[in-house]
Design a protein around this motif. Structure first.
Motif, mmCIF file in Angstrom:
data_model
loop_
_atom_site.group_PDB
_atom_site.id
_atom_site.type_symbol
_atom_site.label_atom_id
_atom_site.label_comp_id
_atom_site.label_asym_id
_atom_site.label_seq_id
_atom_site.Cartn_x
_atom_site.Cartn_y
_atom_site.Cartn_z
ATOM 1 N N PRO A 79 -162.593 -26.614 9.007
ATOM 2 C CA PRO A 79 -161.936 -25.629 7.401
ATOM 3 C C PRO A 79 -161.209 -24.820 7.557
ATOM 4 C CG PRO A 79 -164.338 -25.495 8.344
ATOM 5 C CD PRO A 79 -164.425 -26.336 9.528
ATOM 6 N N PHE A 80 -159.826 -24.445 6.301
ATOM 7 C CA PHE A 80 -159.121 -23.962 6.333
ATOM 8 C C PHE A 80 -158.741 -22.916 5.320
ATOM 9 C CE2 PHE A 80 -154.160 -23.578 5.638
ATOM 10 C CZ PHE A 80 -153.997 -22.412 7.015
ATOM 11 N N SER A 81 -158.996 -21.656 5.350
ATOM 12 C CA SER A 81 -158.670 -20.703 4.231
ATOM 13 C C SER A 81 -157.382 -20.613 3.736
ATOM 14 C CB SER A 81 -160.240 -19.876 4.190
ATOM 15 O OG SER A 81 -160.032 -19.097 2.631
ATOM 16 N N ILE A 82 -156.845 -20.289 3.107
ATOM 17 C CA ILE A 82 -155.818 -19.161 2.319
ATOM 18 C C ILE A 82 -156.522 -18.293 1.560
ATOM 19 C CG2 ILE A 82 -153.768 -19.470 0.800
ATOM 20 C CD1 ILE A 82 -153.304 -22.291 2.652
ATOM 21 N N ASN A 83 -156.407 -17.364 1.837
ATOM 22 C CA ASN A 83 -156.763 -16.262 0.712
ATOM 23 C C ASN A 83 -155.499 -16.208 -0.546
ATOM 24 O OD1 ASN A 83 -157.467 -13.978 0.243
ATOM 25 N ND2 ASN A 83 -155.958 -12.436 1.174
ATOM 26 N N GLU A 84 -156.073 -16.854 -1.613
ATOM 27 C CA GLU A 84 -155.604 -16.642 -3.045
ATOM 28 C C GLU A 84 -156.546 -16.103 -3.517
ATOM 29 O OE1 GLU A 84 -153.510 -21.302 -1.844
ATOM 30 O OE2 GLU A 84 -155.665 -21.446 -2.062
ATOM 31 N N SER A 139 -151.799 -9.879 7.138
ATOM 32 C CA SER A 139 -151.419 -10.574 7.317
ATOM 33 C C SER A 139 -150.151 -11.328 5.907
ATOM 34 C CB SER A 139 -152.554 -12.040 7.471
ATOM 35 O OG SER A 139 -153.218 -11.717 6.422
ATOM 36 N N SER A 140 -150.411 -10.295 5.119
ATOM 37 C CA SER A 140 -149.702 -9.965 3.840
ATOM 38 C C SER A 140 -148.462 -9.719 4.563
ATOM 39 C CB SER A 140 -150.136 -9.150 3.332
ATOM 40 O OG SER A 140 -151.939 -9.744 2.967
ATOM 41 N N GLY A 141 -147.383 -10.321 3.273
ATOM 42 C CA GLY A 141 -146.168 -9.764 3.107
ATOM 43 C C GLY A 141 -145.551 -9.009 3.105
ATOM 44 N N MET A 142 -145.577 -7.718 3.372
ATOM 45 C CA MET A 142 -144.990 -6.898 2.676
ATOM 46 C C MET A 142 -144.042 -6.237 3.561
ATOM 47 S SD MET A 142 -149.021 -4.786 2.526
ATOM 48 C CE MET A 142 -150.395 -5.687 1.420
ATOM 49 N N LEU A 428 -147.273 -13.128 -3.308
ATOM 50 C CA LEU A 428 -148.119 -12.264 -2.958
ATOM 51 C C LEU A 428 -148.129 -12.850 -1.439
ATOM 52 C CD1 LEU A 428 -150.905 -11.176 -5.210
ATOM 53 C CD2 LEU A 428 -148.199 -10.011 -4.557
ATOM 54 N N PRO A 429 -147.275 -13.279 -0.586
ATOM 55 C CA PRO A 429 -147.414 -14.442 0.350
ATOM 56 C C PRO A 429 -148.762 -13.686 1.234
ATOM 57 C CG PRO A 429 -145.651 -12.535 0.918
ATOM 58 C CD PRO A 429 -146.030 -12.903 -0.110
ATOM 59 N N GLU A 430 -149.399 -14.306 2.651
ATOM 60 C CA GLU A 430 -150.036 -14.326 3.228
ATOM 61 C C GLU A 430 -149.502 -15.021 5.054
ATOM 62 O OE1 GLU A 430 -152.918 -12.506 3.196
ATOM 63 O OE2 GLU A 430 -152.493 -12.450 1.864
ATOM 64 N N HIS A 431 -149.700 -14.468 5.896
ATOM 65 C CA HIS A 431 -148.910 -15.019 7.211
ATOM 66 C C HIS A 431 -150.136 -15.897 7.658
ATOM 67 C CE1 HIS A 431 -146.171 -11.327 6.876
ATOM 68 N NE2 HIS A 431 -145.815 -12.196 6.146
ATOM 69 N N LEU A 432 -149.733 -17.221 8.185
ATOM 70 C CA LEU A 432 -151.571 -18.096 8.585
ATOM 71 C C LEU A 432 -150.523 -18.174 9.925
ATOM 72 C CD1 LEU A 432 -151.917 -19.866 5.711
ATOM 73 C CD2 LEU A 432 -152.816 -17.981 6.184
ATOM 74 N N ASP A 433 -151.585 -18.223 11.060
ATOM 75 C CA ASP A 433 -151.010 -19.499 12.926
ATOM 76 C C ASP A 433 -151.957 -19.803 12.811
ATOM 77 O OD1 ASP A 433 -152.867 -16.902 12.568
ATOM 78 O OD2 ASP A 433 -151.183 -14.986 13.476
#
Length: 599
Positions: A79-84, A139-142, A428-433
């Motif tokens: 599983p791999f979830s992106i906050n969309e 994780s959000s680009g702010m 509205l980016p998310e930082h994933l690692d």
């Protein structure tokens, strides 16, 4: 083959025009008022064309291709979830609003003598500000504008934008700040609860235990009244009257000339919370009456009011559909007086917690800000996305603020982290690692194939994300491993459907998803070390940009010809990227200029 080459005397600056070469970019601060300038046209001159000859590589020194089985469909998935944006658990429903709009109660006012003192406007302290920085801990680009950048305090109560693009920033204990994008001008007013501009441009400052200050920058004067009182909220209405809520005492209204001061005499208006004027010039007021929280609406003539429901919101916001959104202890709530309906969003829809602040972006999406979390509701109100800020906007007896500036950027005033800046028109980016499921937090390349999968190259691995299934697969280092300390996958490209080109550090790989194989080519550091880009021409040959220069490889004959990086035609060891234009010319970017090859 006879080839003509042009050398660009302007050099590397033209690389910005090539989308495939745009691997690095700079993001201008939204508040740097001098950052955006009108583009300037410059002459673009090419040198005299030169004829070049390729250097043929000895066939005996070219390693034979090696092919191995690789069935990506059979790789294990996780599983791999992106906050969309995701669909709500259930549709938002409207219900009838149970109130009688004809049940109007006359408003009564007491006139109070104005005791005021006028003095010279104080001189501000000028401080050079640093640019906003990326907000840590989320994780959000702010971006964040805080005391680290020069604000006098991180506890923000209100932000207003002036017509010239500057901002008034009210902090609770640090003072009143005028911010122009470079400098801050700090006025020594403390315990600020709210600020508001009247129609003449005067700034009204509501404070705790020290009343109201009115700053007139045209006359350079400061007027002070209601001294020793705590004023929570200010509202300048369409009639240029300033409404003021005094903590647990009164609701006041005053003309902008500060000549007449009145107080609502009706019982229950002594303990107001917040007020707002809607598009029909009605004033909405939350207050405590007979021990109950009440939401009342004053008519535009200010002669009567109507009680709507038992709710004392601490924040109001009216969206573009004229719904009035209210802070609520259970979810989010909106009221439409025209339709006489109430809308609730709560855990039944997948929204948990209580909304404290609201704003609407230029795309019509509703931003619902909980204490340290933002939920963005789509324009059609069927989907939402949540972003964690770890920056509280609500504490006991305190609340932050939110506003949208003239460019559409959302400013969120927090109580501990200063101001958050978010561009809703961006991704509205998310930082994933690795915590989200990536095999590495060091990502060097991306590609989206025609199936919609996202390929991500890191050190020794390739992650493949399938958005439709919400899973990720990995081609591990046992397959794409190279005995090198610098084994990063710097380039991935789908050359044609289901044919994926991958940088192999030494040489390159071709992954054929139709045949379920992977083939390695040119596995020699002296031939094509670190492939930064590739194109396939009409003959089936591959043009390769690498640390060794420019090369053309024919997989059918396993032959290679090169234009070394230190040749006079390139004048550089490294060829960064390559693109072909609509005329069939190859644009070759190096770290020392740009060459155009006409075949």
């Amino acid at each position: 083959m006879r080839i003509t080459i042009y050398i660009n005397i302007i050099g590397i600056f033209v690389l910005a025009s090539l989308s495939s070469c745009n691997q690095q970019f700079s993001m201008q601060d939204d508040q740097d008022l001098s950052a955006n300038q009108v583009p300037i046209s410059r002459s673009f001159e090419l040198t005299t064309p030169q004829t070049i000859e390729w250097e043929m590589v000895n066939p005996d020194s070219i390693p034979a291709p090696k092919t191995y089985p690789l069935d990506i469909d059979q790789l294990p998935a996780r599983p791999f979830s992106i906050n969309e944006f995701k669909a709500l658990k259930s549709p938002i429903e409207e219900s009838p609003l149970d109130y009688d709009p004809q049940k109007k109660i006359p408003l009564e006012f007491d006139t109070v003598a104005v005791e005021k003192k006028t003095s010279i406007l104080p001189t501000p302290l000028v401080t050079r500000m640093n640019k906003p920085r990326i907000l840590n801990g989320t994780s959000s680009g702010m971006l964040q504008l805080s005391s680290s950048e020069g604000l006098p305090s991180n506890e923000i109560r209100k932000v207003l934008q002036n017509e010239d693009g500057s901002y008034w920033i009210a902090t609770f204990e640090g003072g009143l700040c005028l911010y122009d994008g470079k400098d801050s001008y700090i006025y020594d007013y403390r315990n600020i609860w709210d600020i508001a501009l009247d129609q003449d441009g005067k700034l009204w400052v509501a404070t705790g235990n020290n009343g109201v200050y009115v700053l007139d920058f045209k006359k350079r004067t400061e007027t002070h009244f209601l001294a020793k009182k705590t004023i929570l909220t200010l509202l300048c209405d369409s009639q240029d009257k300033m409404w003021m809520i005094e903590w647990r005492e009164a609701t006041w209204v005053m003309d902008s000339e500060m000549k007449h001061l009145r107080r609502i005499a009706n019982p229950g208006f002594e303990r107001g919370f917040r007020l707002i004027e809607d598009h029909n010039h009605n004033i909405w007021l939350g207050h405590l009456s007979s021990g109950q929280n009440v939401l009342s609406v004053m008519g535009k003539n200010r002669e009567n009011y109507t009680d709507i429901l038992n709710l004392g919101p601490g924040h109001f916001f009216q969206d573009s559909d004229h719904r009035m959104w209210l802070s609520n202890r259970n979810g989010a709530m909106a009221i439409s007086l025209e339709k006489q309906t109430a809308t609730n969003i709560d855990e039944r829809n997948g929204f948990y917690g209580n909304a404290r602040l609201y704003e609407e972006d230029n795309q019509g999406r509703l931003w619902m800000i909980k204490n340290d979390t933002i939920t963005v509701l789509s324009k059609d109100r069927t989907q939402m996305k949540t972003m964690v800020t770890n920056s509280p906007v609500s504490l006991p007896q305190k609340i932050g603020c939110v506003m949208k500036n003239a460019k559409g950027v959302i400013w969120i005033g927090t109580l501990t982290k200063g101001i958050l800046l978010i561009d809703p028109d961006g991704p509205l980016p998310e930082h994933l690692d690795v915590l989200n499921g990536l095999t590495s937090s060091e990502i060097w390349s991306f590609e989206q194939d025609h199936r919609g999968n996202i390929w991500m190259g890191s050190r020794n691995n390739i992650d493949i994300y399938n958005p439709s299934t919400g899973t990720i697969k990995t081609i591990g280092q046992s397959i794409v491993y190279n005995n090198s300390a610098n084994n990063r996958i710097s380039f991935i490209k789908e050359i044609e459907d289901d044919k994926i080109f991958v940088d192999g550090v030494h040489g390159f790989y071709l992954i054929d998803r139709t045949e379920n194989v992977i083939t390695r080519y040119l596995d020699d550091v002296n031939l094509a070390n670190r492939v930064f880009g590739a194109l396939k021409d009409e003959t089936g040959a591959y043009w390769l940009s690498s640390s060794n220069g420019l090369a053309i490889y024919n997989p059918e004959t396993n032959s290679l010809k090169m234009l070394p990086g230190l040749s006079p035609h390139l004048d550089s060891r490294r060829v960064i990227c390559i693109e072909v234009d609509g005329s069939g010319r190859y644009w070759v970017a190096t770290d020392n200029g740009l060459a155009i090859i006409d075949t």
